[in-house]
Enzyme design. Structure first.
Site, PDB file in Angstrom:
ATOM      1  CG  ASP A  47      -1.702   1.202   1.447  1.00 55.05           C
ATOM      2  OD1 ASP A  47      -2.387   1.623   0.496  1.00 55.05           O
ATOM      3  OD2 ASP A  47      -1.643   1.773   2.550  1.00 55.05           O
ATOM      4  CG  ASP A  49      -2.184   7.630   0.844  1.00 55.63           C
ATOM      5  OD1 ASP A  49      -1.242   8.425   0.737  1.00 55.63           O
ATOM      6  OD2 ASP A  49      -3.192   7.650   0.109  1.00 55.63           O
TER       7      ASP A  49
END
Length: 297
Positions: A47, A49
């Site tokens: 991922d 963020d």
């Protein structure tokens, strides 16, 4: 070079008290299998963020890629105001481990639709993205640059998934000199009509749909021999990022858990430990992924 997973855990537990492991024997088994497979069988899925970026800096939560986009001076204040209100409404649903998945998915789709409507109709010069990336996107986790450089040197493919804004993700990775040839971003990218913003290109990706089913067949074919996966994420939905890969042999999942509210951490921990192999509580570093990589390459 450390080749012993037991030594790995000894080292990590010395450095970090917030390391939570539900099944240490299973973790050791997976690591041994991945080590034996070597770099040729490995890929990294992460991922963006709050995973590649820190979760908080100087007592403040780190801005998401959409939050950073909202700092662009070309956008009116109403854009940021609307974005903040949408986040307040939907982040609670996303993060609550007691809300059923189907309800969460419907909420995330609704959030993406409303967010897209909020983007449309503004004249926008994308060169400003480099400016906001330089100002607001410098706080990658400690050790991320070292990790990404090592992955590139070892020619290990890195898939960066983001339910945020891919244009900002690209600008931040580029600004931090980690947008190497082995890195591919799968995210939501801005669509333009002339010089005007016109929403999101193609299929919108939210936290529960950001996975390898979004890759084209040619890309999947290039990865088909890499059946061992190191996955990193900060959300329960991140554990599904490898959906779409066939015949996975071993997948090692690292979860980064943080909230200013200790009750939320306590409430979420069991769910995280059920889905991630290792959960790191308020750890703003890449120490664990680096330790693991050192055992493989």
């Amino acid at each position: 070079m450390c080749r012993n997973p037991y030594t790995l855990f000894t080292q990590i537990n010395i450095f970090r008290s917030g390391v939570k492991i539900k099944d240490k024997d299973e973790v050791i088994r997976k690591l041994n299998n991945i080590i034996r497979g070597g770099p040729e069988k490995l890929q990294v899925v992460t991922d963006f963020d709050l995973t590649l970026t820190k979760q908080h800096v100087n007592g403040k939560n780190h801005l998401s890629s959409f939050d950073i986009f909202a700092k662009c001076k070309q956008l009116p204040p109403t854009y940021e105001e609307n974005s903040i209100q949408l986040a307040k409404r939907y982040v609670k649903i996303e993060k609550d481990p007691e809300i059923p998945l189907e309800v969460k998915i419907n909420a995330m789709e609704e959030w993406m639709e409303l967010g897209e409507q909020n983007i449309k109709g503004y004249e926008f010069d994308p060169t400003e993205l480099e400016e906001v990336a330089e100002k607001y996107g410098t706080d990658l986790r400690d050790g991320t640059k070292i990790l990404m450089d090592k992955l590139n040197a070892a020619n290990l493919p890195v898939l960066v998934f983001s339910a945020g804004l891919g244009d900002v993700v690209h600008a931040i990775l580029k600004h931090n000199s980690v947008l190497h040839p082995n890195v591919e971003i799968v995210s939501n990218f801005l669509k333009y009509s002339g010089k005007m913003l016109d929403g999101i290109r193609g299929k919108k990706i939210h936290v529960f749909t950001k996975n390898e089913t979004n890759l084209d067949p040619e890309h999947l074919k290039r990865l088909e021999s890499r059946k061992n996966i190191l996955l990193m994420g900060d959300s329960l939905g991140d554990t599904t990022m490898t959906n779409g890969i066939q015949n996975i042999e071993n997948i090692f999942k690292i979860g980064f858990l943080y909230s200013k509210d200790d009750e939320i951490v306590r409430k979420s921990l069991d769910a995280y430990m059920n889905l991630f192999d290792v959960v790191l509580i308020d750890d703003q570093t890449m120490d664990l992924p680096l330790f693991i990589l050192e055992m493989i390459v």
